[in-house]
Enzyme design. Structure first.
Site, PDB file in Angstrom:
ATOM      1  N   ALA A   1      23.014  69.091  54.458  1.00 28.93           N
ATOM      2  CA  ALA A   1      21.638  69.457  54.789  1.00 28.93           C
ATOM      3  C   ALA A   1      20.722  69.003  53.672  1.00 28.93           C
ATOM      4  O   ALA A   1      21.163  68.519  52.619  1.00 28.93           O
ATOM      5  CB  ALA A   1      21.518  70.971  54.976  1.00 28.93           C
TER       6      ALA A   1
ATOM      7  N   GLY B   1      16.548  69.324  47.207  1.00 30.22           N
ATOM      8  CA  GLY B   1      17.249  68.058  47.395  1.00 30.22           C
ATOM      9  C   GLY B   1      18.379  68.159  48.400  1.00 30.22           C
ATOM     10  O   GLY B   1      18.528  69.152  49.112  1.00 30.22           O
TER      11      GLY B   1
ATOM     12  N   LYS C   1      24.973  70.862  45.183  1.00 29.22           N
ATOM     13  CA  LYS C   1      23.536  70.996  45.446  1.00 29.22           C
ATOM     14  C   LYS C   1      22.782  70.344  44.306  1.00 29.22           C
ATOM     15  O   LYS C   1      22.917  70.736  43.145  1.00 29.22           O
ATOM     16  CB  LYS C   1      23.138  72.458  45.574  1.00 29.22           C
ATOM     17  CG  LYS C   1      21.661  72.664  45.885  1.00 29.22           C
ATOM     18  CD  LYS C   1      21.357  74.126  46.099  1.00 29.22           C
ATOM     19  CE  LYS C   1      19.875  74.350  46.296  1.00 29.22           C
ATOM     20  NZ  LYS C   1      19.333  73.635  47.449  1.00 29.22           N
TER      21      LYS C   1
ATOM     22  N   ASP D   1      13.396  82.676  47.668  1.00 32.42           N
ATOM     23  CA  ASP D   1      13.375  81.804  48.849  1.00 32.42           C
ATOM     24  C   ASP D   1      14.277  82.336  49.964  1.00 32.42           C
ATOM     25  O   ASP D   1      15.048  81.594  50.563  1.00 32.42           O
ATOM     26  CB  ASP D   1      13.808  80.389  48.456  1.00 32.42           C
ATOM     27  CG  ASP D   1      13.398  79.339  49.492  1.00 32.42           C
ATOM     28  OD1 ASP D   1      12.455  79.604  50.268  1.00 32.42           O
ATOM     29  OD2 ASP D   1      14.023  78.266  49.529  1.00 32.42           O
TER      30      ASP D   1
END
Length: 664
Positions: free
Chosen positions: A103, A108, A126, A227
């Site tokens: 994803a 990023g 990640k 988030d």
């Protein structure tokens, strides 16, 4: 029986899901083969290309300019890149073999890889932003080393390592089987011909109730998640896990904040992150999970659509009020902690599930704020409302427990000698003053509490009780409505508001709130049933009265009173000959005192004398002469039970008028 002949029967029943708090069932997520989660064409659509710092659109195309996957933000000059850096087969840090792209996140691309040093286990790489900045890189290394310790919580993804490859750096994290809540929504949409298909509210609430302890764990460590959104919660089987710790920061960190439009709180850009801002993101996530809000990133970026536009909100007022508090414009108006939010979510979940069932609740729940209600009766009273529980953390809680006087005046006198006027002391003084009918004293206590803390909902609750005693039902409704907004998962403010609406001549609102109470919690069923019966009585709706009183559980201490009220209203409202005999029997069987039973029997017998044809008496055909004789006997019984000589004489005169003429 011989033990050798007893066979154990294999059960095909599935174990109940852990999700749903024992109130509902949430389908488990299927386990997905990691290799099948790889994106075939990893490209970030132009509409999702925004600057990581200022959120301005970047890399956009126009009539004479092609779109770009790398460059600098035209607004703040921050570099951006949407190019896939790692390809299948690449080995990072001589340990992690890249399998493909999973994803694209706010920081990023996210890659799937195998750990060659640990039996080829699946891991996630990640990418981190600003890896070329040495100061940012050192800070990132320090931060990720700290975050690696966060993985001790079973519902937070575990961080294994922090590595570099060329000019890029990566967090190495645990791979979690399953699907994100965003993928769950996408799957439902695909199965519904690309029409948005939100989760049932009870599912959405259950999922967030389960994951909130993980968010609270971070807060307890002095960290902010920043988030929270459907993308970052993975459901694997019947368990949930919080992923993507890239935006996690210390509470006092003043560096750039990574959030998502439509979820991030309005004050974050100017004031920074906070627990209240994290609460906002949870509320926005709940909104997106259970409603289609097309403008949630534009028109409604920081607000909620009107409830009537969203089916789930229109059907469940408590759910909408929960969202209103989570997503309040002012941080101080939101829930103060994830645990407070979780408790209220549980209450709302209970209501949502109960509304589906539509029956009298058979189980009770314990409120941390209110004792169970204990009022029953034919007339509405403020004394039927639940009492506040003592806050054991109040500095004067121990001292207050030593005040044993029940007399309002002497109790108030003792309370005035409190060493310090803590909230619990002021509440105790207000309650004693209210019992002594000293409303001015009670109101002064409330005002002092609100001066000290404008968000003290217990003071507003007490203000509602004072207004109720004064008969000011508009102010009563305003106070209890405000408490309802603060505690959307609690039934006490709904019961109080139902009573205020009943007394304020708003029967429809009152009945709806009473219904929520009796379907949601067994300890509220009796008082709510009596409330509905009273509302039906005003409309002389005998069928409605009897239906309401049938909701009173047989084990309730209010059950005898319900039987008495059934008999009372059937006598005064039922004039149908066909039901006369059954009413007579119900009066005979009801827990009435002798005077009331004789009075009701006399009234029924007088009714019978007015019918076109004599009804049955004691299940046998009767003549009017027999009914007159029975009425005479009942009147003489009333005379024997009379309190005054005048009353006794009156009953005897009435009986003599019914006595048949004779020659003797």
């Amino acid at each position: 029986f011989s033990g050798s002949k007893i066979k154990r029967r294999r059960s095909d029943a599935k174990a109940p899901s852990r999700l749903g708090a024992g109130l509902t069932q949430v389908p488990p997520a299927p386990i997905i083969d990691p290799a099948k989660a790889i994106l075939k064409d990893p490209v970030v659509p132009q509409k999702r290309r925004v600057c990581s710092k200022c959120r301005a659109p970047v890399g956009q195309s126009s009539d004479d300019v092609e779109s770009r996957t790398e460059g600098f933000c035209p607004q703040c000059q921050t570099p951006y890149s949407f190019t896939v850096k790692l390809q299948p087969g690449d080995v990072v840090a001589a340990q992690y073999e890249v399998v493909g792209v999973l994803a694209h996140g706010g920081m990023g691309w996210i890659y799937l890889a195998r750990d060659l040093n640990v039996s080829g286990r699946w891991v996630v790489l990640k990418g981190l932003l600003n890896a070329g900045d040495s100061d940012a890189f050192d800070a990132a290394v320090s931060e990720q080393q700290f975050l690696a310790r966060v993985g001790a919580h079973p519902q937070i993804v575990e961080i294994y390592n922090f590595v570099t490859a060329g000019d890029a750096s990566y967090i190495v994290m645990e791979y979690v089987d399953g699907r994100s809540l965003k993928q769950l929504l996408q799957q439902r949409m695909a199965e519904n011909n690309q029409v948005y298909d939100p989760l049932p509210p009870d599912w959405a609430l259950s999922l967030l109730i389960d994951i909130l302890p993980a968010l609270g764990y971070l807060h307890d460590l002095g960290l902010l998640y920043c988030d929270f959104k459907p993308d970052n919660v993975i459901q694997s089987g019947d368990s949930l896990k919080l992923i993507d710790l890239g935006g996690v920061r210390h509470a006092d960190d003043e560096s750039a904040i990574f959030g998502t439009v439509g979820y991030q709180a309005p004050e974050v850009a100017a004031e920074g992150a906070s627990i209240a801002a994290d609460i906002f993101t949870v509320g926005r996530t709940l909104m997106v999970l259970c409603a289609d809000v097309p403008g949630y990133q534009t028109k409604y970026e920081f607000s909620l659509p009107p409830a009537q536009e969203m089916p789930a909100f229109a059907a469940h007022d408590s759910l909408y009020r929960l969202l209103q508090r989570c997503c309040a414009a002012e941080p101080d108006d939101r829930f103060s902690s994830t645990e407070e939010l979780r408790r209220q979510m549980l209450g709302v979940l209970r209501e949502v599930v109960s509304a589906k069932r539509g029956q009298v609740a058979t189980t009770a729940s314990a409120s941390p704020y209110f004792q169970p209600p204990n009022g029953i009766g034919e007339k509405p009273s403020w004394e039927y409302l639940p009492e506040l529980r003592l806050d054991e953390d109040d500095p004067m809680a121990g001292w207050l427990s030593q005040i044993t006087s029940v007399n309002p005046k002497s109790r108030l006198k003792a309370l005035r000698g409190a060493p310090q006027p803590t909230p619990e002391v002021l509440l105790a003084q207000a309650k004693a003053a209210l019992a002594d009918n000293d409303l001015q004293m009670a109101r002064s206590c409330v005002e002092k509490m609100l001066d000290d803390n404008p968000w003290e909902w217990r003071a507003v609750w007490m203000a509602g009780l004072i207004s109720l005693r004064e008969g000011n039902y508009a102010d009563t409704q305003a106070s209890f409505n405000a408490v309802y907004g603060q505690l959307p998962g609690e039934l006490a403010p709904k019961l109080a508001l139902a009573l205020a609406c009943e007394l304020g001549n708003e029967p429809e609102l009152s009945e709806g709130l009473y219904q929520v109470c009796y379907t949601s919690d067994a300890s509220y069923a009796t008082v709510a049933a009596f409330g509905i019966a009273r509302l039906k009585a005003v409309r002389r709706d005998l069928k409605g009265i009897l239906q309401a009183l049938s909701l009173v559980p047989t084990a309730s201490r209010g059950y005898p009173e319900a039987l008495r009220m059934r008999a009372h209203y059937q006598v005064i409202l039922n004039e149908l000959p066909s039901a006369w005999g059954s009413v007579l029997r119900e009066v005979a069987q009801s827990p009435l005192d002798e005077r009331s039973r004789a009075a009701y029997r006399a009234k029924l017998l007088r009714q019978a004398l007015g019918f076109p044809a004599a009804p049955k008496l004691n299940d046998k055909a009767a003549s009017f002469r027999e009914i007159r004789s029975e009425l005479e006997r009942t009147l003489r019984q009333q005379a024997n039970l009379a309190v005054t000589p005048e009353e006794k004489a009156w009953y005897i005169d009435q009986a003599n008028q019914l006595r048949p003429w004779s020659l003797t």
